[in-house]
Design a protein around this motif. Structure first.
Motif, PDB file in Angstrom:
ATOM      1  N   SER A 102      20.565  41.660  41.328  1.00 56.74           N
ATOM      2  CA  SER A 102      19.400  40.888  41.738  1.00 56.74           C
ATOM      3  C   SER A 102      19.678  39.396  41.553  1.00 56.74           C
ATOM      4  N   PRO A 103      19.235  38.564  42.512  1.00 55.24           N
ATOM      5  CA  PRO A 103      19.637  37.150  42.508  1.00 55.24           C
ATOM      6  C   PRO A 103      18.793  36.282  41.575  1.00 55.24           C
ATOM      7  N   ILE A 104      19.463  35.296  41.001  1.00 58.24           N
ATOM      8  CA  ILE A 104      18.792  34.244  40.247  1.00 58.24           C
ATOM      9  C   ILE A 104      19.440  32.925  40.605  1.00 58.24           C
ATOM     10  N   VAL A 105      18.608  31.929  40.878  1.00 58.41           N
ATOM     11  CA  VAL A 105      19.071  30.581  41.191  1.00 58.41           C
ATOM     12  C   VAL A 105      18.831  29.701  39.970  1.00 58.41           C
ATOM     13  N   LEU A 106      19.825  28.901  39.606  1.00 58.20           N
ATOM     14  CA  LEU A 106      19.754  28.017  38.444  1.00 58.20           C
ATOM     15  C   LEU A 106      19.854  26.568  38.919  1.00 58.20           C
ATOM     16  N   LEU A 107      18.850  25.751  38.606  1.00 54.25           N
ATOM     17  CA  LEU A 107      18.797  24.357  39.045  1.00 54.25           C
ATOM     18  C   LEU A 107      18.991  23.425  37.852  1.00 54.25           C
ATOM     19  N   HIS A 108      19.884  22.470  38.007  1.00 54.43           N
ATOM     20  CA  HIS A 108      20.256  21.568  36.912  1.00 54.43           C
ATOM     21  C   HIS A 108      19.275  20.413  36.767  1.00 54.43           C
ATOM     22  N   GLY A 109      19.464  19.651  35.705  1.00 44.84           N
ATOM     23  CA  GLY A 109      18.647  18.479  35.444  1.00 44.84           C
ATOM     24  C   GLY A 109      19.451  17.190  35.442  1.00 44.84           C
ATOM     25  N   PHE A 110      18.856  16.150  34.910  1.00 45.58           N
ATOM     26  CA  PHE A 110      19.409  14.797  34.812  1.00 45.58           C
ATOM     27  C   PHE A 110      19.932  14.582  33.399  1.00 45.58           C
ATOM     28  N   TRP A 135      25.044  24.723  33.693  1.00 51.61           N
ATOM     29  CA  TRP A 135      24.734  26.151  33.585  1.00 51.61           C
ATOM     30  C   TRP A 135      25.984  27.012  33.349  1.00 51.61           C
ATOM     31  N   ARG A 136      27.150  26.410  33.119  1.00 49.75           N
ATOM     32  CA  ARG A 136      28.408  27.162  33.158  1.00 49.75           C
ATOM     33  C   ARG A 136      28.423  28.355  32.205  1.00 49.75           C
ATOM     34  N   HIS A 137      27.890  28.206  30.999  1.00 47.49           N
ATOM     35  CA  HIS A 137      27.904  29.310  30.035  1.00 47.49           C
ATOM     36  C   HIS A 137      26.868  30.375  30.405  1.00 47.49           C
ATOM     37  N   VAL A 138      25.667  29.933  30.712  1.00 51.20           N
ATOM     38  CA  VAL A 138      24.580  30.852  31.057  1.00 51.20           C
ATOM     39  C   VAL A 138      24.921  31.617  32.329  1.00 51.20           C
ATOM     40  N   ALA A 139      25.418  30.903  33.326  1.00 46.57           N
ATOM     41  CA  ALA A 139      25.741  31.533  34.605  1.00 46.57           C
ATOM     42  C   ALA A 139      26.793  32.617  34.432  1.00 46.57           C
ATOM     43  N   ALA A 140      27.824  32.329  33.657  1.00 44.40           N
ATOM     44  CA  ALA A 140      28.895  33.311  33.453  1.00 44.40           C
ATOM     45  C   ALA A 140      28.362  34.579  32.798  1.00 44.40           C
ATOM     46  N   ASP A 141      27.462  34.435  31.842  1.00 45.30           N
ATOM     47  CA  ASP A 141      26.889  35.599  31.156  1.00 45.30           C
ATOM     48  C   ASP A 141      26.027  36.416  32.112  1.00 45.30           C
ATOM     49  N   LEU A 142      25.212  35.744  32.932  1.00 43.86           N
ATOM     50  CA  LEU A 142      24.287  36.458  33.807  1.00 43.86           C
ATOM     51  C   LEU A 142      24.977  37.217  34.930  1.00 43.86           C
ATOM     52  N   THR A 143      26.239  36.890  35.230  1.00 41.96           N
ATOM     53  CA  THR A 143      26.932  37.592  36.314  1.00 41.96           C
ATOM     54  C   THR A 143      27.172  39.063  35.994  1.00 41.96           C
ATOM     55  N   ALA A 144      26.988  39.457  34.748  1.00 39.67           N
ATOM     56  CA  ALA A 144      27.179  40.869  34.393  1.00 39.67           C
ATOM     57  C   ALA A 144      26.259  41.776  35.193  1.00 39.67           C
ATOM     58  N   ASP A 145      25.058  41.283  35.547  1.00 37.10           N
ATOM     59  CA  ASP A 145      24.135  42.137  36.291  1.00 37.10           C
ATOM     60  C   ASP A 145      23.268  41.378  37.291  1.00 37.10           C
ATOM     61  N   HIS A 146      23.675  40.167  37.638  1.00 35.56           N
ATOM     62  CA  HIS A 146      22.914  39.391  38.615  1.00 35.56           C
ATOM     63  C   HIS A 146      23.858  38.636  39.537  1.00 35.56           C
ATOM     64  N   THR A 147      23.401  38.409  40.760  1.00 36.34           N
ATOM     65  CA  THR A 147      24.032  37.424  41.620  1.00 36.34           C
ATOM     66  C   THR A 147      23.497  36.060  41.189  1.00 36.34           C
ATOM     67  N   VAL A 148      24.382  35.194  40.754  1.00 35.09           N
ATOM     68  CA  VAL A 148      23.976  33.913  40.174  1.00 35.09           C
ATOM     69  C   VAL A 148      24.358  32.794  41.139  1.00 35.09           C
ATOM     70  N   ILE A 149      23.368  32.012  41.525  1.00 32.12           N
ATOM     71  CA  ILE A 149      23.518  30.958  42.528  1.00 32.12           C
ATOM     72  C   ILE A 149      23.222  29.633  41.841  1.00 32.12           C
ATOM     73  N   VAL A 150      24.232  28.746  41.820  1.00 33.71           N
ATOM     74  CA  VAL A 150      24.112  27.527  41.018  1.00 33.71           C
ATOM     75  C   VAL A 150      24.457  26.312  41.892  1.00 33.71           C
ATOM     76  N   PRO A 151      23.463  25.665  42.488  1.00 33.34           N
ATOM     77  CA  PRO A 151      23.730  24.516  43.359  1.00 33.34           C
ATOM     78  C   PRO A 151      23.647  23.182  42.625  1.00 33.34           C
ATOM     79  N   ASP A 152      24.262  22.169  43.224  1.00 32.21           N
ATOM     80  CA  ASP A 152      23.885  20.796  42.933  1.00 32.21           C
ATOM     81  C   ASP A 152      22.666  20.484  43.787  1.00 32.21           C
ATOM     82  N   LEU A 153      21.634  19.922  43.179  1.00 35.90           N
ATOM     83  CA  LEU A 153      20.462  19.494  43.933  1.00 35.90           C
ATOM     84  C   LEU A 153      20.850  18.453  44.978  1.00 35.90           C
ATOM     85  N   ARG A 154      20.049  18.360  46.040  1.00 33.33           N
ATOM     86  CA  ARG A 154      20.279  17.259  46.990  1.00 33.33           C
ATOM     87  C   ARG A 154      20.235  15.944  46.218  1.00 33.33           C
ATOM     88  N   GLY A 155      21.174  15.050  46.546  1.00 32.00           N
ATOM     89  CA  GLY A 155      21.227  13.763  45.869  1.00 32.00           C
ATOM     90  C   GLY A 155      22.054  13.747  44.607  1.00 32.00           C
TER      91      GLY A 155
END
Length: 287
Positions: A29-37, A44-64
């Motif tokens: 199941s997909p989860i999108v992770l949005l970064h801050g300033f 999200w590098r640590h969190v994203a890697a862990d969540l890949t065990a059971d999720h599709t993890v989508i990690v973009p750079d925000l526009r701008g």
């Protein structure tokens, strides 16, 4: 430029003039992770890697930000939220969980209000909704948010001032807001500073929108009684105690299915306490 190990990188068009740089990994199941300033998707590098065990993890750079496109306009959180939904759909996901930190949390909040059919679960890390943020910033305690007022000014002066000493400006927040500076290693810090140095006009435009159109959109939703319909988790430092407001009450006015947690780490919690963030996100996704 550092990347998230094991993730595939691609550029995905989300609007006529905007493509986002995005890292994708895992399955389920997909989860999108949005970064801050003042960061990029790398936060999200640590969190994203862990969540890949059971999720599709989508990690973009925000526009701008980061390696995503930086148009001259379009930094209302409503537009950036539409980017997020368009990104998920382009990757084959009509419904998805969404977590955001700092600026990304404001985008996530707006996505939850504007696209309730698309967002299954929502997590917001270390922010208040824009309208509430401006309401609680007053008196001498508002000095902690000096950058909010600086970047709210009309185009020209803020960009010139920041461009005069960009590493000092952006590095100030990396130093001030981290309880554990070692959580942001030198190569990642350099990547953040390089990315910010190359995005001053768009970063300022993002903040400027929060002093205008974003607050207007929040006010319209408040007046209409619109609320977040999905399960919501909020993780925050204890800013309420520091600035004299009830953070839980402010958030509960927007979300009835709310779990609010106060953390002891610094602002950069996904880097300082990734295991705790993963635990909270997994608990949210099980609701």
């Amino acid at each position: 430029m550092p990347t998230i190990t094991g993730f595939d990188y691609r550029r995905v068009p989300v609007a006529e003039d905007v493509s986002l740089n995005v890292a994708v990994g895992g399955s389920g199941s997909p989860i999108v992770l949005l970064h801050g300033f003042p960061q990029t998707h790398l936060m999200w590098r640590h969190v994203a890697a862990d969540l890949t065990a059971d999720h599709t993890v989508i990690v973009p750079d925000l526009r701008g930000y980061g390696d995503s496109d930086k148009p001259s306009g379009g930094y209302a959180k409503r537009v950036m939220a539409a980017d997020t939904v368009a990104l998920a759909r382009a990757l084959g996901h009509e419904r998805f969980a969404l977590a955001g930190h700092d600026r990304g949390a404001l985008v996530a909040f707006r996505a939850g209000l504007d696209h309730p059919a698309a967002i299954t679960h929502l997590a917001c890390l270390d922010v208040l909704p824009t309208l509430d943020m401006w309401d609680v910033m007053r008196g001498t305690t508002a000095a902690v948010g000096f950058h909010l007022y600086l970047m709210a000014q009309p185009p020209g002066l803020p960009e010139r001032l920041i461009a005069g000493a960009p590493d000092a400006f952006f590095g100030h927040f990396l130093d001030l807001w981290a309880n554990d500076p070692s959580a942001i290693p030198p190569d990642v810090r350099v990547a953040y500073l390089d990315a910010c140095r190359n995005a001053i006009p768009s970063i300022v435009a993002d903040y400027r929108a929060s002093a205008g159109i974003d607050a207007d959109h929040d006010q319209a939703d408040r007046d209409a009684g619109n609320r977040l319909r999905m399960p919501v988790t909020v993780l925050q430092q204890d800013w309420g105690a520091a600035l004299g407001y009830d953070a839980v009450a402010l958030w509960r006015a927007w979300a009835s299915d709310l779990k609010h947690e106060t953390v002891t780490c610094g602002h950069f919690m996904a880097e300082e306490a990734p295991a705790d963030i993963v635990k909270s996100l997994r608990a949210l996704l099980s609701r």
